[in-house]
Structure formats: C-alpha cells, structure tokens
Write a protein that holds these residues in place. Structure first.
Motif, PDB file in Angstrom:
ATOM      1  N   LEU A  13      49.559  46.610  62.712  1.00 30.73           N
ATOM      2  CA  LEU A  13      50.058  46.332  64.061  1.00 30.73           C
ATOM      3  C   LEU A  13      49.088  46.851  65.119  1.00 30.73           C
ATOM      4  CD1 LEU A  13      52.409  45.203  65.724  1.00 30.73           C
ATOM      5  CD2 LEU A  13      53.474  47.459  65.624  1.00 30.73           C
ATOM      6  N   SER A  14      48.494  47.993  64.853  1.00 28.31           N
ATOM      7  CA  SER A  14      47.531  48.567  65.801  1.00 28.31           C
ATOM      8  C   SER A  14      46.328  47.659  65.990  1.00 28.31           C
ATOM      9  CB  SER A  14      47.066  49.947  65.315  1.00 28.31           C
ATOM     10  OG  SER A  14      48.164  50.825  65.180  1.00 28.31           O
ATOM     11  N   ILE A  15      45.905  47.014  64.910  1.00 26.51           N
ATOM     12  CA  ILE A  15      44.753  46.107  64.985  1.00 26.51           C
ATOM     13  C   ILE A  15      45.037  44.943  65.924  1.00 26.51           C
ATOM     14  CG2 ILE A  15      43.302  44.517  63.648  1.00 26.51           C
ATOM     15  CD1 ILE A  15      43.699  46.409  61.242  1.00 26.51           C
ATOM     16  N   ALA A  16      46.298  44.523  66.006  1.00 27.85           N
ATOM     17  CA  ALA A  16      46.679  43.396  66.860  1.00 27.85           C
ATOM     18  C   ALA A  16      46.428  43.688  68.340  1.00 27.85           C
ATOM     19  CB  ALA A  16      48.135  43.027  66.631  1.00 27.85           C
ATOM     20  N   TYR A  17      46.354  44.974  68.703  1.00 23.47           N
ATOM     21  CA  TYR A  17      46.106  45.336  70.105  1.00 23.47           C
ATOM     22  C   TYR A  17      44.688  44.983  70.553  1.00 23.47           C
ATOM     23  CZ  TYR A  17      50.586  47.662  70.659  1.00 23.47           C
ATOM     24  OH  TYR A  17      51.927  47.920  70.767  1.00 23.47           O
ATOM     25  N   VAL A  18      43.880  44.492  69.621  1.00 24.97           N
ATOM     26  CA  VAL A  18      42.546  44.016  69.987  1.00 24.97           C
ATOM     27  C   VAL A  18      42.646  42.858  70.981  1.00 24.97           C
ATOM     28  CG1 VAL A  18      42.302  42.304  68.127  1.00 24.97           C
ATOM     29  CG2 VAL A  18      40.270  43.420  69.063  1.00 24.97           C
ATOM     30  N   PHE A  19      43.763  42.119  70.932  1.00 22.46           N
ATOM     31  CA  PHE A  19      43.948  41.005  71.868  1.00 22.46           C
ATOM     32  C   PHE A  19      44.141  41.509  73.296  1.00 22.46           C
ATOM     33  CE2 PHE A  19      45.647  39.299  67.775  1.00 22.46           C
ATOM     34  CZ  PHE A  19      44.634  38.371  67.552  1.00 22.46           C
ATOM     35  N   VAL A  20      44.751  42.672  73.434  1.00 22.46           N
ATOM     36  CA  VAL A  20      44.870  43.290  74.760  1.00 22.46           C
ATOM     37  C   VAL A  20      43.492  43.688  75.267  1.00 22.46           C
ATOM     38  CG1 VAL A  20      45.874  45.202  76.082  1.00 22.46           C
ATOM     39  CG2 VAL A  20      47.189  44.127  74.251  1.00 22.46           C
ATOM     40  N   LEU A  21      42.683  44.242  74.372  1.00 22.67           N
ATOM     41  CA  LEU A  21      41.319  44.636  74.731  1.00 22.67           C
ATOM     42  C   LEU A  21      40.503  43.422  75.169  1.00 22.67           C
ATOM     43  CD1 LEU A  21      39.147  46.843  74.877  1.00 22.67           C
ATOM     44  CD2 LEU A  21      38.661  46.412  72.453  1.00 22.67           C
ATOM     45  N   ILE A  22      40.654  42.318  74.442  1.00 22.59           N
ATOM     46  CA  ILE A  22      39.939  41.088  74.799  1.00 22.59           C
ATOM     47  C   ILE A  22      40.348  40.619  76.192  1.00 22.59           C
ATOM     48  CG2 ILE A  22      39.711  38.626  74.247  1.00 22.59           C
ATOM     49  CD1 ILE A  22      39.965  39.434  71.268  1.00 22.59           C
ATOM     50  N   MET A  23      41.634  40.672  76.483  1.00 24.10           N
ATOM     51  CA  MET A  23      42.104  40.257  77.800  1.00 24.10           C
ATOM     52  C   MET A  23      41.555  41.161  78.896  1.00 24.10           C
ATOM     53  SD  MET A  23      46.009  39.682  79.162  1.00 24.10           S
ATOM     54  CE  MET A  23      46.251  38.215  78.168  1.00 24.10           C
TER      55      MET A  23
END
Length: 259
Positions: A13-23
């Motif tokens: 689940l933590s890895i999914a926060y990469v999408f926040v970083l991309i944004m």
C-alpha cells in the motif's frame, strides 16, 4: 473461479503513494501551487478511511439498529455540510434547510426501499449492506444537490433582470423561473446519466470491481451494480427535484417579489 482474496500488505500500500509523488512533481514542474492541498487530501483520505475501517469492524461485529442508524446520521450530516460548503455563492438559512431536508428525505427513502424491498435484507439494519449502500447513495445525492444548488443560485443572480421583467409582465414566480429550475435539475442529474452511459464499456464501477476482486462471480456483481446505479439515479433525482422545487421559492418574498 479463484475465490481467494489477495491481501494487500502495508508495504504494498505504501508503494501506491508513488502516484501522489508523481502528481506533486507534475504540479511543481508546471508552477501550479497545489502541493499543500494534494498532501492534505492524501493524508485526510488515509486517516479517514483507516478510522472508518476500524469503526466498521466494530459495527459489523456488533450489529444493532441504533449503531447502523447512528452511522447513517453521521454520513448524511457530513454530506449536508459538504453540499452547502461546495456552493460558491451565499445562501439563505432557508435554502440551506431545504438542502438538508431534500438530501435526508431522498437518500433515506431510496436506501430504505432498495435495501428492504429490492434486496430483501433481514434484518433491515444489517450493517454489511445498509452502511456501504447508503454511503454510495448519500455521496451521489450530495454531488447532485451541490451541482443543482450552484446552478440555481448562479442563474438567479445572472438572470435577475430577466426574471423581474417576466414578473412585471404578469408571470408567476413559477413561470418566470421554470427554465432556471429545470436547468438546475438537469445540471444535477447529468453526471449520473453520463456515468451510466459509459459504464461497462469505458469503466468498471468501484462496487462491481470490489466484489469481483473479493471473489464474487461477475454476473452477480453486475446485478448488484445495476441495482445500485438505479438507486443512485433515483436518489439523486428525488433529492434534487425536491430541492429545486422548494428552493426557488426562497428567492421570492411572500408577495411574489424577487428578493
């Protein structure tokens, strides 16, 4: 069909926060100052859903009519607050009260009918069904009411002279504002209609996807999704038509003059 549910670990689940970083990178590179809002939204979503997860675990393990009712009251209260907050123009207390009444009546009526009559859930307060289904219905009603309220208020402001001219020519408030009221209702219901038009071809809805991922047969998931979408359509329609029908009168005095 494999009925085993894949568990999502905290690391995954933590890895999914990469999408926040991309944004954040995209917004930063384009000079759009939304970083704070993105971080707040992501953090609030995570905290709120985590808390709700534990709350639902408690409610599911201790089913009772008052716990289920309390959860629904909280959801509707927050939905009313957010609907009012989303309206960009100043509203009277009377109009805010109509928003609260319309949303509560439309959402509860639709949810109760769908759960008790269509699904035949016994007991009716079974939180496994009542809470998530009511949440989807209330959430969509909230969006519809907010869109309708924004359109109604802005049109009354923009077309004030046109309304006054109609009143001077002898038109009643209903006749003078019929087009405005209809446009507000249309604006509120249109997103739901557009969503239904592309469903199953362009997108697979969240409820259906969740059921399939949990091991439910696709046809069963589809039947549930069709049912809930019809309930959402009904709730949005009832809530919004109540709001615009009662709400337009708040712009007039008792002697039918525009405030």
């Amino acid at each position: 069909m494999n009925n085993a549910v894949m568990n999502l670990s905290v690391l995954q689940l933590s890895i999914a926060y990469v999408f926040v970083l991309i944004m954040l990178i995209i917004f930063k590179s384009r000079g759009i100052k939304r970083e704070k809002q993105i971080l707040i939204a992501s953090t609030r979503m995570t905290i709120q859903l985590t808390i709700m997860g534990y709350v639902l675990m408690f409610v599911f393990n201790n089913p009772s009519w008052w716990l289920t009712s309390f959860m629904i009251i909280i959801m509707i209260s927050f939905a009313i607050y957010n609907s009012i907050k989303r309206v960009k123009v100043q509203m009277s207390k009377e109009l805010k009260s109509i928003i609260a009444f319309s949303m509560t009546f439309g959402a509860l009526l639709t949810a109760a009918f769908f759960i008790i009559v269509v699904l035949c859930v016994r007991p009716w307060f079974n939180p496994q069904y009542f809470i998530p289904i009511s949440g989807m219905i209330v959430g969509n009603s909230m969006t519809g009411i907010a869109l309708g309220a924004n359109k109604l208020c802005s049109d009354f402001e923009d077309k004030r002279i046109e309304i006054e001219n109609s009143l001077m020519l002898g038109a009643s408030p209903l006749d003078a504002t019929r087009k405005i009221v209809n446009n507000a209702f249309d604006s509120a219901i249109l997103p739901t209609m557009n969503n239904m038009l592309t469903m199953g071809i362009v997108s697979l809805p969240g409820m259906m996807t969740g059921q399939i991922l949990s091991g439910t047969f696709p046809i069963t998931a589809i039947k549930y999704q069709i049912g809930i979408m019809l309930a959402i359509l009904g709730s949005t329609a009832v809530s919004t038509v109540l709001f615009v029908t009662l709400g337009y009168r708040t712009f007039f005095t008792k002697d039918n003059r525009l405030k």
